[in-house]
Design a protein around this motif. Structure first.
Motif, PDB file in Angstrom:
ATOM      1  N   LEU A 270       0.847  -1.194   0.000  1.00 20.73           N
ATOM      2  CA  LEU A 270       0.000   0.000   0.000  1.00 20.73           C
ATOM      3  C   LEU A 270       0.878   1.239   0.000  1.00 20.73           C
ATOM      4  CD1 LEU A 270      -1.333  -2.164   2.464  1.00 20.73           C
ATOM      5  CD2 LEU A 270      -3.259  -0.935   1.460  1.00 20.73           C
ATOM      6  N   GLN A 271       0.752   2.045  -1.064  1.00 13.51           N
ATOM      7  CA  GLN A 271       1.563   3.238  -1.245  1.00 13.51           C
ATOM      8  C   GLN A 271       0.665   4.443  -1.538  1.00 13.51           C
ATOM      9  OE1 GLN A 271       5.401   2.303  -3.510  1.00 13.51           O
ATOM     10  NE2 GLN A 271       4.028   0.694  -4.248  1.00 13.51           N
ATOM     11  N   TYR A 272       1.265   5.622  -1.432  1.00 10.66           N
ATOM     12  CA  TYR A 272       0.495   6.848  -1.642  1.00 10.66           C
ATOM     13  C   TYR A 272       0.300   7.136  -3.129  1.00 10.66           C
ATOM     14  CZ  TYR A 272      -1.078  11.660  -1.426  1.00 10.66           C
ATOM     15  OH  TYR A 272      -1.817  12.815  -1.578  1.00 10.66           O
ATOM     16  N   GLY A 273      -0.871   7.683  -3.451  1.00 14.48           N
ATOM     17  CA  GLY A 273      -1.159   8.135  -4.808  1.00 14.48           C
ATOM     18  C   GLY A 273      -2.504   8.823  -4.845  1.00 14.48           C
ATOM     19  N   GLU A 274      -2.614   9.901  -5.572  1.00 15.46           N
ATOM     20  CA  GLU A 274      -3.882  10.631  -5.668  1.00 15.46           C
ATOM     21  C   GLU A 274      -4.940   9.809  -6.408  1.00 15.46           C
ATOM     22  OE1 GLU A 274      -4.751  13.346  -4.253  1.00 15.46           O
ATOM     23  OE2 GLU A 274      -2.834  14.015  -3.464  1.00 15.46           O
ATOM     24  N   ALA A 275      -4.503   9.099  -7.446  1.00 13.98           N
ATOM     25  CA  ALA A 275      -5.427   8.251  -8.200  1.00 13.98           C
ATOM     26  C   ALA A 275      -5.504   6.892  -7.512  1.00 13.98           C
ATOM     27  CB  ALA A 275      -4.951   8.100  -9.646  1.00 13.98           C
ATOM     28  N   GLU A 276      -6.589   6.636  -6.798  1.00 17.22           N
ATOM     29  CA  GLU A 276      -6.694   5.412  -6.019  1.00 17.22           C
ATOM     30  C   GLU A 276      -7.082   4.217  -6.891  1.00 17.22           C
ATOM     31  OE1 GLU A 276      -7.667   7.082  -1.596  1.00 17.22           O
ATOM     32  OE2 GLU A 276      -9.307   6.143  -2.705  1.00 17.22           O
ATOM     33  N   GLY A 277      -6.546   3.078  -6.531  1.00 15.77           N
ATOM     34  CA  GLY A 277      -6.834   1.857  -7.271  1.00 15.77           C
ATOM     35  C   GLY A 277      -5.851   0.778  -6.888  1.00 15.77           C
ATOM     36  N   ALA A 278      -5.818  -0.293  -7.646  1.00 16.15           N
ATOM     37  CA  ALA A 278      -4.909  -1.398  -7.344  1.00 16.15           C
ATOM     38  C   ALA A 278      -4.482  -2.094  -8.631  1.00 16.15           C
ATOM     39  CB  ALA A 278      -5.578  -2.401  -6.399  1.00 16.15           C
ATOM     40  N   ILE A 279      -3.299  -2.704  -8.550  1.00 16.09           N
ATOM     41  CA  ILE A 279      -2.761  -3.482  -9.665  1.00 16.09           C
ATOM     42  C   ILE A 279      -2.480  -4.896  -9.171  1.00 16.09           C
ATOM     43  CG2 ILE A 279      -0.896  -3.752 -11.339  1.00 16.09           C
ATOM     44  CD1 ILE A 279      -2.509  -1.327 -11.942  1.00 16.09           C
ATOM     45  N   VAL A 280      -3.060  -5.882  -9.836  1.00  7.41           N
ATOM     46  CA  VAL A 280      -2.786  -7.280  -9.516  1.00  7.41           C
ATOM     47  C   VAL A 280      -1.628  -7.745 -10.392  1.00  7.41           C
ATOM     48  CG1 VAL A 280      -3.683  -9.631  -9.554  1.00  7.41           C
ATOM     49  CG2 VAL A 280      -5.171  -7.738  -8.885  1.00  7.41           C
ATOM     50  N   ARG A 281      -0.579  -8.255  -9.759  1.00  3.66           N
ATOM     51  CA  ARG A 281       0.583  -8.747 -10.500  1.00  3.66           C
ATOM     52  C   ARG A 281       0.610 -10.275 -10.367  1.00  3.66           C
ATOM     53  NH1 ARG A 281       2.952  -4.212 -11.985  1.00  3.66           N
ATOM     54  NH2 ARG A 281       2.806  -2.374 -10.631  1.00  3.66           N
ATOM     55  N   ARG A 282       0.499 -10.944 -11.513  1.00  2.39           N
ATOM     56  CA  ARG A 282       0.460 -12.393 -11.513  1.00  2.39           C
ATOM     57  C   ARG A 282       1.102 -12.924 -12.786  1.00  2.39           C
ATOM     58  NH1 ARG A 282      -3.951 -13.964 -14.710  1.00  2.39           N
ATOM     59  NH2 ARG A 282      -5.299 -12.227 -15.330  1.00  2.39           N
ATOM     60  N   LYS A 283       1.151 -14.223 -12.913  1.00  2.00           N
ATOM     61  CA  LYS A 283       1.707 -14.834 -14.112  1.00  2.00           C
ATOM     62  C   LYS A 283       0.635 -15.619 -14.843  1.00  2.00           C
ATOM     63  CE  LYS A 283       6.625 -15.129 -13.135  1.00  2.00           C
ATOM     64  NZ  LYS A 283       7.808 -16.027 -13.078  1.00  2.00           N
ATOM     65  N   GLU A 284       0.667 -15.490 -16.148  1.00  2.69           N
ATOM     66  CA  GLU A 284      -0.276 -16.205 -17.009  1.00  2.69           C
ATOM     67  C   GLU A 284       0.522 -16.873 -18.110  1.00  2.69           C
ATOM     68  OE1 GLU A 284      -3.645 -14.545 -19.827  1.00  2.69           O
ATOM     69  OE2 GLU A 284      -4.248 -14.345 -17.719  1.00  2.69           O
ATOM     70  N   ASP A 285       0.480 -18.201 -18.152  1.00  2.00           N
ATOM     71  CA  ASP A 285       1.298 -18.971 -19.105  1.00  2.00           C
ATOM     72  C   ASP A 285       2.772 -18.634 -18.955  1.00  2.00           C
ATOM     73  OD1 ASP A 285      -0.991 -20.171 -20.168  1.00  2.00           O
ATOM     74  OD2 ASP A 285      -1.296 -18.507 -21.574  1.00  2.00           O
ATOM     75  N   GLY A 286       3.189 -18.424 -17.702  1.00  3.17           N
ATOM     76  CA  GLY A 286       4.595 -18.154 -17.425  1.00  3.17           C
ATOM     77  C   GLY A 286       5.036 -16.732 -17.680  1.00  3.17           C
ATOM     78  N   LYS A 287       4.122 -15.880 -18.137  1.00  3.41           N
ATOM     79  CA  LYS A 287       4.478 -14.495 -18.442  1.00  3.41           C
ATOM     80  C   LYS A 287       3.842 -13.551 -17.422  1.00  3.41           C
ATOM     81  CE  LYS A 287       4.771 -15.353 -23.420  1.00  3.41           C
ATOM     82  NZ  LYS A 287       4.250 -14.982 -24.765  1.00  3.41           N
TER      83      LYS A 287
END
Length: 201
Positions: A28-45
């Protein structure tokens, strides 16, 4: 644990459960534009997927993502929270219930990048052997460690529990500052933690 993070943020962002809630590392970090990013792997990428704050639990919690079946490496959350404005980053990791599997590896691998660790353990009982062992390993990776002994308003014998925890940690050679804290439901946040006292300087 997640309640403590939410209290610092004064927002209900991290999923909370009486048992095991968090299934993946959530930054959780600061930013005026609130939201989230999911970081995952799909087919190894590597894949990055933008989601709303209301969807965080679907990827970061054991209920929404049991056993991390969605293959999430991390969820990055951006919030316009005052506590984060100066550059602080809070990280909610999987709880102690996940120390037996991949959760432990994820938490341990992240510790060398952390400036400090707060282990949260409620005062219904003394530290378990896995918790004490986790702290012993954690100190080697992240020397700045503190134990938050929570829910002291719910358990009258909390002082005895804190004393037992202190003895356990001293005996294993990892003396750790302990802060006793209350959990009081109030408003939109899951809990507000008030530090009562530390058992050592």
């Amino acid at each position: 644990k997640s309640s403590l993070v939410n209290s610092l943020l004064r927002r209900d962002v991290c999923p909370v459960d009486d048992d095991l809630a968090t299934s993946v590392i959530t930054m959780l970090q600061y930013g005026e534009a609130e939201g989230a990013i999911v970081r995952r792997k799909e087919d190894g990428k590597p894949v990055s997927q933008a989601i709303g704050l209301d969807d965080v639990a679907s990827y970061a919690s054991e209920h929404g993502n049991p056993g991390n079946e969605k293959g999430v490496n991390r969820v990055d959350v951006t919030l316009a929270a005052k506590v984060l404005e100066a550059g602080l980053t809070l990280v909610d990791t999987p709880g102690m219930g996940g120390l037996g599997g991949g959760h432990a590896a994820a938490t341990m691998s992240f510790l060398p990048f952390a400036d400090g660790l707060i282990l949260v353990s409620d005062t219904s009982s003394e530290l378990t052997a896995p918790e004490a062992d986790f702290l012993k390993q954690a100190v080697e990776l992240c020397p700045t460690v503190m134990l938050a002994a929570t829910k002291t308003d719910l358990y009258p014998s909390f002082a005895r529990i804190v004393g037992l925890d202190t003895d356990h940690l001293d005996k294993q050679g990892t003396p750790t500052p302990i802060v006793s804290a209350m959990a009081i439901s109030r408003g939109p946040a899951a809990a507000i933690f008030r530090a009562r006292s530390a058992t050592r300087d």
